[in-house]
Design an enzyme around this catalytic site. Structure first.
Site, PDB file in Angstrom:
ATOM      1  N   GLN A   1      44.171  39.036  51.979  1.00 42.83           N
ATOM      2  CA  GLN A   1      44.669  38.141  53.002  1.00 42.83           C
ATOM      3  C   GLN A   1      44.141  36.620  52.032  1.00 42.83           C
ATOM      4  O   GLN A   1      42.937  36.460  52.366  1.00 42.83           O
ATOM      5  CB  GLN A   1      43.897  38.238  54.231  1.00 42.83           C
ATOM      6  CG  GLN A   1      44.400  37.290  55.247  1.00 42.83           C
ATOM      7  CD  GLN A   1      43.634  37.318  56.504  1.00 42.83           C
ATOM      8  OE1 GLN A   1      42.163  37.667  56.354  1.00 42.83           O
ATOM      9  NE2 GLN A   1      44.180  36.916  57.662  1.00 42.83           N
TER      10      GLN A   1
ATOM     11  N   ARG B   1      27.030  32.763  57.511  1.00 46.26           N
ATOM     12  CA  ARG B   1      25.674  32.945  58.049  1.00 46.26           C
ATOM     13  C   ARG B   1      24.732  33.842  57.315  1.00 46.26           C
ATOM     14  O   ARG B   1      23.478  33.730  57.434  1.00 46.26           O
ATOM     15  CB  ARG B   1      25.605  33.105  59.472  1.00 46.26           C
ATOM     16  CG  ARG B   1      25.963  31.851  60.406  1.00 46.26           C
ATOM     17  CD  ARG B   1      25.436  32.287  61.951  1.00 46.26           C
ATOM     18  NE  ARG B   1      26.559  33.021  62.515  1.00 46.26           N
ATOM     19  CZ  ARG B   1      26.295  33.836  63.508  1.00 46.26           C
ATOM     20  NH1 ARG B   1      25.129  33.893  64.030  1.00 46.26           N
ATOM     21  NH2 ARG B   1      27.315  34.493  64.030  1.00 46.26           N
TER      22      ARG B   1
ATOM     23  N   ALA C   1      38.065  42.735  56.739  1.00 45.82           N
ATOM     24  CA  ALA C   1      37.030  42.483  55.847  1.00 45.82           C
ATOM     25  C   ALA C   1      37.019  41.193  55.074  1.00 45.82           C
ATOM     26  O   ALA C   1      36.402  41.143  53.971  1.00 45.82           O
ATOM     27  CB  ALA C   1      36.353  43.621  54.950  1.00 45.82           C
ATOM     28  N   ALA C   2      37.865  40.269  55.745  1.00 45.46           N
ATOM     29  CA  ALA C   2      38.112  39.185  54.585  1.00 45.46           C
ATOM     30  C   ALA C   2      37.397  38.223  54.966  1.00 45.46           C
ATOM     31  O   ALA C   2      37.645  36.906  54.211  1.00 45.46           O
ATOM     32  CB  ALA C   2      39.858  38.801  54.798  1.00 45.46           C
TER      33      ALA C   2
ATOM     34  N   ASN D   1      12.430  59.410  31.603  1.00 41.64           N
ATOM     35  CA  ASN D   1      14.032  59.798  31.505  1.00 41.64           C
ATOM     36  C   ASN D   1      14.975  58.686  30.876  1.00 41.64           C
ATOM     37  O   ASN D   1      16.113  58.937  30.569  1.00 41.64           O
ATOM     38  CB  ASN D   1      14.501  59.950  32.891  1.00 41.64           C
ATOM     39  CG  ASN D   1      14.265  58.799  33.872  1.00 41.64           C
ATOM     40  OD1 ASN D   1      13.386  57.954  33.652  1.00 41.64           O
ATOM     41  ND2 ASN D   1      15.165  58.777  34.710  1.00 41.64           N
ATOM     42  N   TYR D   2      14.394  57.550  30.698  1.00 43.87           N
ATOM     43  CA  TYR D   2      15.594  56.324  30.028  1.00 43.87           C
ATOM     44  C   TYR D   2      15.051  55.771  28.938  1.00 43.87           C
ATOM     45  O   TYR D   2      13.561  55.563  28.719  1.00 43.87           O
ATOM     46  CB  TYR D   2      15.120  55.319  31.358  1.00 43.87           C
ATOM     47  CG  TYR D   2      16.041  54.167  31.248  1.00 43.87           C
ATOM     48  CD1 TYR D   2      17.560  54.243  31.029  1.00 43.87           C
ATOM     49  CD2 TYR D   2      15.482  52.654  31.345  1.00 43.87           C
ATOM     50  CE1 TYR D   2      18.372  53.095  30.848  1.00 43.87           C
ATOM     51  CE2 TYR D   2      16.402  51.984  31.194  1.00 43.87           C
ATOM     52  CZ  TYR D   2      17.573  51.857  30.873  1.00 43.87           C
ATOM     53  OH  TYR D   2      18.345  50.839  30.856  1.00 43.87           O
TER      54      TYR D   2
HETATM   55  C1  UD1 Z   1      36.767  39.123  67.229  1.00 45.82           C
HETATM   56  C2  UD1 Z   1      37.838  39.267  68.732  1.00 45.82           C
HETATM   57  C3  UD1 Z   1      36.894  39.244  69.837  1.00 45.82           C
HETATM   58  C4  UD1 Z   1      35.886  40.210  69.698  1.00 45.82           C
HETATM   59  C5  UD1 Z   1      35.212  40.328  68.754  1.00 45.82           C
HETATM   60  C6  UD1 Z   1      34.158  41.307  68.537  1.00 45.82           C
HETATM   61  C7  UD1 Z   1      39.640  38.084  67.875  1.00 45.82           C
HETATM   62  C8  UD1 Z   1      40.699  37.047  68.161  1.00 45.82           C
HETATM   63  N1  UD1 Z   1      38.577  38.152  68.596  1.00 45.82           N
HETATM   64  O1  UD1 Z   1      36.108  37.761  67.323  1.00 45.82           O
HETATM   65  O2  UD1 Z   1      37.633  39.141  70.954  1.00 45.82           O
HETATM   66  O3  UD1 Z   1      34.988  40.146  71.036  1.00 45.82           O
HETATM   67  O4  UD1 Z   1      35.729  40.146  67.310  1.00 45.82           O
HETATM   68  O5  UD1 Z   1      33.201  41.420  67.479  1.00 45.82           O
HETATM   69  O6  UD1 Z   1      40.182  38.983  67.320  1.00 45.82           O
HETATM   70  N2  UD1 Z   1      38.946  38.758  59.932  1.00 45.82           N
HETATM   71  C9  UD1 Z   1      39.717  38.730  58.983  1.00 45.82           C
HETATM   72  N3  UD1 Z   1      40.810  37.640  58.682  1.00 45.82           N
HETATM   73  C10 UD1 Z   1      40.716  36.565  59.297  1.00 45.82           C
HETATM   74  C11 UD1 Z   1      39.902  36.643  60.448  1.00 45.82           C
HETATM   75  C12 UD1 Z   1      38.881  37.449  60.706  1.00 45.82           C
HETATM   76  O7  UD1 Z   1      39.755  39.639  57.930  1.00 45.82           O
HETATM   77  O8  UD1 Z   1      41.637  36.028  59.309  1.00 45.82           O
HETATM   78  C13 UD1 Z   1      37.703  39.820  59.851  1.00 45.82           C
HETATM   79  C14 UD1 Z   1      36.311  38.971  59.802  1.00 45.82           C
HETATM   80  O9  UD1 Z   1      35.714  39.164  58.532  1.00 45.82           O
HETATM   81  C15 UD1 Z   1      35.689  40.180  60.564  1.00 45.82           C
HETATM   82  C16 UD1 Z   1      36.531  40.442  61.887  1.00 45.82           C
HETATM   83  O10 UD1 Z   1      37.855  40.223  61.154  1.00 45.82           O
HETATM   84  O11 UD1 Z   1      35.123  41.268  60.036  1.00 45.82           O
HETATM   85  C17 UD1 Z   1      36.468  39.713  63.045  1.00 45.82           C
HETATM   86  O12 UD1 Z   1      36.693  38.247  62.964  1.00 45.82           O
HETATM   87  P1  UD1 Z   1      35.750  37.154  63.405  1.00 45.82           P
HETATM   88  O13 UD1 Z   1      36.089  35.983  63.051  1.00 45.82           O
HETATM   89  O14 UD1 Z   1      34.190  37.531  63.352  1.00 45.82           O
HETATM   90  O15 UD1 Z   1      35.970  37.684  64.980  1.00 45.82           O
HETATM   91  P2  UD1 Z   1      35.509  37.115  66.260  1.00 45.82           P
HETATM   92  O16 UD1 Z   1      35.473  35.634  66.661  1.00 45.82           O
HETATM   93  O17 UD1 Z   1      33.961  37.398  66.401  1.00 45.82           O
END
Ligand code: UD1
Ligand code: CA
Length: 436
Positions: A89, A29, A23-24, A369-370
């Site tokens: 992270q 968007r 969740a980093a 209530n408030y």
């Molecule tokens: C990733 C997968 C892809 C998959 C897709 C599904 C990889 C390389 N690719 O791609 O194969 O089909 O998810 O949705 O894993 N995040 C971090 N730290 C980071 C990078 C990402 O916490 O350094 C978190 C993002 O916040 C997100 C999740 O990891 O919640 C996925 O990252 P994102 O960059 O969206 O990966 P995709 O390119 O969508």
């Protein structure tokens, strides 16, 4: 090629589960000041839906990887999910790098680690349980969750060999023309035998088109290191949908709502107009209750059998409504307990209240209530059989005794005893020939 997962199913003892939630990411968007995973569906942040699913799937501990505005996520998680911790992270160098942040926390853990994303709120504990069961029964070391999509663009593709074993995952940007045709995609959820795979996180490489440390490389690494790698196809692919924009947030809300309404209807609840009704999945409703159109029910509530709710009712959470209760139009209810056979039928606000059974709450009754100066909320207690006339204000804290009777238009600031009449109305005057 590693020894592929055997088709025969092995019995296995359930290993303990811990979860890492990615969740980093910034969520550019969303165009928001708020971290993406704190955006809400039914008043509950995206990450909280994921955490609840893990908790229900018996995860012992959840490690949330936070980055962008980490304090806000950390604050929410610590207050609402006691089994969870946050790990920062600092730089988002990729999904593999993100999981490696949890390494010291998981170091000696003997069990399976689930990897999930914080922005996929539609995943259910039921699917997680089946996923884990599949991993265990196959005696797998690495299991990736996949889905079959008509339009797989953007996702990592699951590449299978001639024996149908998962050999690697290739990201969209790294795919050749043949790989781009593959419709089986990586849902971004994994189940890992931690002791077998932890070495992977010391060998992370970023020699790919995005120069990121990919978690997806764990598949090839597992095969190269003779681990058992398997793929679990999730039938209900909408559970894997991630949220990247406000449009997708609204779509996820609709999916979650539709799913719950269908579930309620299958269990004996009448929903007169599902397209105009929103009910949080954390609301339970008993059979033969009818929900009339334009009703919005947020948060955790329990509604009994044979009630009538709406049209245009608004429940804001933490409400318990017993059987045979009527909550009518333009009634707002919050943090209140309403006992059986009580009617609150028109234009009322009832908050922080206990309402007995067989109570009649007249049109336009408000529990005040408030106190906006002291910022305190106080309770209103209405005992069994009380009858409240129209347009009454009950200024909390206040208690109405059993069968107390309140005259219309009263402002009640003091307790009213059982069977007594409470009335604060000025006597009516009549001035003869005033208009002339
Ligand atoms: C990733 C997968 C892809 C998959 C897709 C599904 C990889 C390389 N690719 O791609 O194969 O089909 O998810 O949705 O894993 N995040 C971090 N730290 C980071 C990078 C990402 O916490 O350094 C978190 C993002 O916040 C997100 C999740 O990891 O919640 C996925 O990252 P994102 O960059 O969206 O990966 P995709 O390119 O969508
Ligand atoms: Ca994504």
């Amino acid at each position: 090629m590693s020894e592929c997962v055997k088709s025969q199913i092995k019995a296995s003892v359930m290993a303990p589960i811990k979860t890492v939630i990615l969740a980093a990411g910034k969520g550019t968007r969303m165009k928001s000041e708020k971290p993406k995973v704190l955006h809400e569906i039914f008043n509950k942040p995206l990450v909280s839906w994921v955490l609840s699913a893990c908790e229900d799937a018996n995860s012992l501990e959840n490690i949330v990887i936070v980055g962008h505005k980490s304090e806000m996520v950390q604050d929410f998680v610590s207050k609402n999910h006691p089994k969870s911790i946050c790990v920062e992270q600092k730089e988002q160098l990729g999904t593999g790098h993100a999981v490696s942040m949890a390494k010291s926390e998981l170091n000696n853990f003997e069990g399976n680690v689930l990897i999930l994303c914080g922005d996929t709120p539609l995943i259910t504990s039921m699917s997680l349980k089946k996923f884990i069961e599949f991993h265990n029964k196959n005696d797998a070391d690495v299991t990736v969750m996949s889905a079959i999509l008509e339009n797989p663009f953007g996702y990592g593709r699951i590449i299978r060999d001639e024996k149908n074993c998962v050999s690697e995952i290739v990201e969209q940007k790294d795919c050749n023309d043949l790989q781009k045709e593959v419709k089986e995609i990586n849902a971004g959820m994994y189940c890992l035998n931690w002791q077998k795979v932890k070495g992977f996180f010391d060998s992370l490489q970023n020699n790919n088109s995005q120069n990121e440390y990919y978690l997806t490389d764990i598949i090839k690494w597992g095969n190269d290191n003779k681990l058992k790698v398997s793929g679990y196809v999730l039938e209900n692919y909408d559970e894997t949908l991630g949220i990247n924009s406000r449009v997708q947030l609204a779509e996820a809300f609709k999916t979650m709502n539709d799913r719950h309404l269908n579930n309620l209807m299958e269990n004996g609840v009448t929903i007169v107009s599902p397209e105009n009704t929103q009910i949080s999945p954390e609301t339970e409703i008993g059979a033969d209750t009818v929900i009339f159109p334009n009703t919005f029910i947020n948060g955790k509530n329990k509604i009994g059998k044979n009630c009538k709710i709406g049209p245009f009712a608004h429940l804001r959470g933490d409400c318990v409504i017993e059987d045979n209760v009527k909550i009518g139009n333009f009634v707002e209810l919050k943090k209140s307990y309403v006992k059986s056979y009580t009617n609150i039928c028109h234009l009322s606000y009832v908050g922080d209240s206990e309402v007995g059974s067989n109570v009649n709450v007249g049109a336009g009754t408000i529990t005040a209530n408030y106190n906006s100066i002291t910022k305190e909320k106080k309770k209103t207690i209405i005992n069994d059989g009380a009858s409240i006339g129209s347009n009454v204000v009950l200024v909390a804290p206040v208690e109405l005794g059993e069968k107390a009777f309140i005259g219309a238009g009263s402002v009640i600031t003091k307790d009213v005893g059982a069977n007594a009449l409470g009335l604060t109305r000025n006597p009516q005057r009549e001035i003869k020939n005033y208009v002339k």
